[in-house]
Design an enzyme around this catalytic site. Structure first.
Site, PDB file in Angstrom:
ATOM      1  N   ASP A  81     -11.938 -13.724  19.026  1.00 24.86           N
ATOM      2  CA  ASP A  81     -12.993 -13.148  18.184  1.00 24.86           C
ATOM      3  C   ASP A  81     -14.379 -13.671  18.575  1.00 24.86           C
ATOM      4  OD1 ASP A  81     -12.846 -15.738  17.381  1.00 24.86           O
ATOM      5  OD2 ASP A  81     -12.568 -15.340  15.248  1.00 24.86           O
ATOM      6  N   CYS A 125     -14.048  -5.819  36.044  1.00 27.30           N
ATOM      7  CA  CYS A 125     -13.685  -6.823  35.044  1.00 27.30           C
ATOM      8  C   CYS A 125     -14.695  -6.797  33.893  1.00 27.30           C
ATOM      9  CB  CYS A 125     -13.555  -8.203  35.675  1.00 27.30           C
ATOM     10  SG  CYS A 125     -15.093  -9.114  35.921  1.00 27.30           S
ATOM     11  N   SER A 136      -8.651 -14.887   3.215  1.00 23.80           N
ATOM     12  CA  SER A 136      -9.481 -13.781   3.724  1.00 23.80           C
ATOM     13  C   SER A 136      -8.970 -13.207   5.048  1.00 23.80           C
ATOM     14  CB  SER A 136     -10.931 -14.254   3.907  1.00 23.80           C
ATOM     15  OG  SER A 136     -10.988 -15.258   4.903  1.00 23.80           O
ATOM     16  N   ASN A 137      -7.943 -13.833   5.648  1.00 26.68           N
ATOM     17  CA  ASN A 137      -7.352 -13.303   6.890  1.00 26.68           C
ATOM     18  C   ASN A 137      -6.376 -12.150   6.610  1.00 26.68           C
ATOM     19  OD1 ASN A 137      -6.750 -16.685   8.167  1.00 26.68           O
ATOM     20  ND2 ASN A 137      -8.614 -15.457   8.295  1.00 26.68           N
ATOM     21  N   LEU A 138      -5.805 -12.135   5.420  1.00 23.87           N
ATOM     22  CA  LEU A 138      -4.599 -11.331   5.190  1.00 23.87           C
ATOM     23  C   LEU A 138      -4.873  -9.828   5.173  1.00 23.87           C
ATOM     24  CD1 LEU A 138      -2.817 -13.503   2.479  1.00 23.87           C
ATOM     25  CD2 LEU A 138      -2.624 -13.635   4.967  1.00 23.87           C
ATOM     26  N   GLN A 139      -6.127  -9.445   5.005  1.00 26.09           N
ATOM     27  CA  GLN A 139      -6.510  -8.037   4.972  1.00 26.09           C
ATOM     28  C   GLN A 139      -6.311  -7.377   6.342  1.00 26.09           C
ATOM     29  OE1 GLN A 139      -9.476  -8.042   6.790  1.00 26.09           O
ATOM     30  NE2 GLN A 139     -10.544  -6.121   6.361  1.00 26.09           N
ATOM     31  N   ARG A 140      -6.175  -8.158   7.402  1.00 28.24           N
ATOM     32  CA  ARG A 140      -6.012  -7.579   8.742  1.00 28.24           C
ATOM     33  C   ARG A 140      -5.030  -8.330   9.634  1.00 28.24           C
ATOM     34  NH1 ARG A 140     -10.054 -10.785   8.139  1.00 28.24           N
ATOM     35  NH2 ARG A 140     -10.687 -12.277   9.731  1.00 28.24           N
ATOM     36  N   CYS A 159     -16.557 -10.837  12.763  1.00 24.89           N
ATOM     37  CA  CYS A 159     -15.863 -10.343  11.565  1.00 24.89           C
ATOM     38  C   CYS A 159     -16.369 -11.034  10.308  1.00 24.89           C
ATOM     39  CB  CYS A 159     -14.365 -10.598  11.679  1.00 24.89           C
ATOM     40  SG  CYS A 159     -13.571  -9.584  12.900  1.00 24.89           S
ATOM     41  N   LYS A 191      -1.376 -20.838  12.006  1.00 21.34           N
ATOM     42  CA  LYS A 191      -1.106 -19.433  12.335  1.00 21.34           C
ATOM     43  C   LYS A 191       0.005 -19.290  13.374  1.00 21.34           C
ATOM     44  CE  LYS A 191      -5.613 -17.454  11.247  1.00 21.34           C
ATOM     45  NZ  LYS A 191      -6.792 -16.735  11.773  1.00 21.34           N
TER      46      LYS A 191
HETATM   47 ZN   LIG Z   1     -16.210  -8.395  37.738  1.00 22.95          ZN
END
Ligand SMILES: [Zn+2]
Length: 264
Positions: free
Chosen positions: A131, A172, A70-74, A189, A87
């Site tokens: 993520d 920041c 399921s990672n390969l789509q992105r 995701c 990975k």
């Molecule tokens: Zn700051």
């Protein structure tokens, strides 16, 4: 340090050396640069590909996970035959194949409070392709503490956002968001979906910011603003972000702010 480019390198990088704002001296500067990519996933894949292609001298890749179908789509660093491999190993192979000039350092672990400072130390720029909010806040706080510029990005469904942070100079991530949202408000995701090409757009913007910063561009970075991308409407817009003098990460005093953030 060799300060000349070989004939092969001049040919390899010729199209970017031709760019008037870059040139041969900048190419040598990029070769001396070190960038750390957090996550070899949807954002980290395009970012790492373009950083390696551009000839960034040292590229660190950190990711604890193995490649899943399921990672390969992105996550375009990885291919079908990589399913089940780590990975970072898959990433290193692809990046070495693209550009053997680049030294790829891999960290097969999660970027966490125990290892973050040690891993990040010595890098000139961090691309945050993580993520989850815990890692995004950690990247921010470590980068501020170690004075390393970084690119933040987040993606969900057909939307993305990104900003670049230069510690001591620009707002920041914590100036903007203060603290991670409660778990019930978090979409990731896995739960909400993501169009792969949206991750590609954002990761590519992150690589562009990294290269600009490492090339010495101070103006024109995505600082003191959040660049928001709506792929459904195919529109970009800026949200202004002001530095918060009371920010727990970049407000004074620096040292206690960092300690309180990692102890909380
Ligand atoms: Zn700051």
């Amino acid at each position: 340090m060799n300060t000349r480019l070989s004939t092969d390198q001049i040919e390899r990088y010729s199209r970017q050396i031709m760019v008037p704002d870059l040139g041969g001296k900048t190419q040598i500067r990029l070769r001396q640069a070190r960038a750390l990519v957090i996550g070899a996933g949807g954002l980290g894949s395009p970012a790492a590909f373009y950083l390696a292609a551009a000839g960034i001298g040292t590229l660190g890749i950190i990711d604890p996970d193995k490649v899943e179908l399921s990672n390969l789509q992105r996550q375009i660093l990885h291919a079908t035959e990589d399913i089940g491999r780590h990975k970072v190993e898959s990433a290193q192979e692809k990046l070495n194949r693209l550009n053997p000039d680049v030294e790829i350092k891999t960290y097969q672990t999660r970027f966490d409070e125990d290892n973050a400072a040690e891993i990040a130390n010595g890098y000139h720029f961090i691309v945050d392709g993580s993520d989850n909010f815990a890692t995004k806040f950690l990247v921010n706080d470590i980068a501020i503490k170690l004075n390393i510029a970084f690119s933040h990005a987040g993606i969900v469904r057909l939307q993305g956002q990104t900003m670049t942070v230069i510690p001591g100079k620009s707002a920041c991530y914590r100036c903007l968001f203060h603290a991670p949202p409660p778990p019930e408000e978090i979409l990731n995701c896995q739960q909400s979906g993501i169009l792969g090409a949206v991750a590609g757009t954002l990761g590519t913007i992150q690589a562009t910011e990294a290269i600009k910063y490492l090339a010495g561009f101070e103006e024109g970075l995505i600082t003191d603003r959040l660049l928001v991308y709506d792929a459904r409407a195919m529109k970009f817009h800026d949200v202004e972000v002001a530095r918060d003098p009371k920010c727990a990460a970049c407000g004074a005093p620096k040292q206690s702010a960092f300690n309180s953030s990692i102890n909380s």
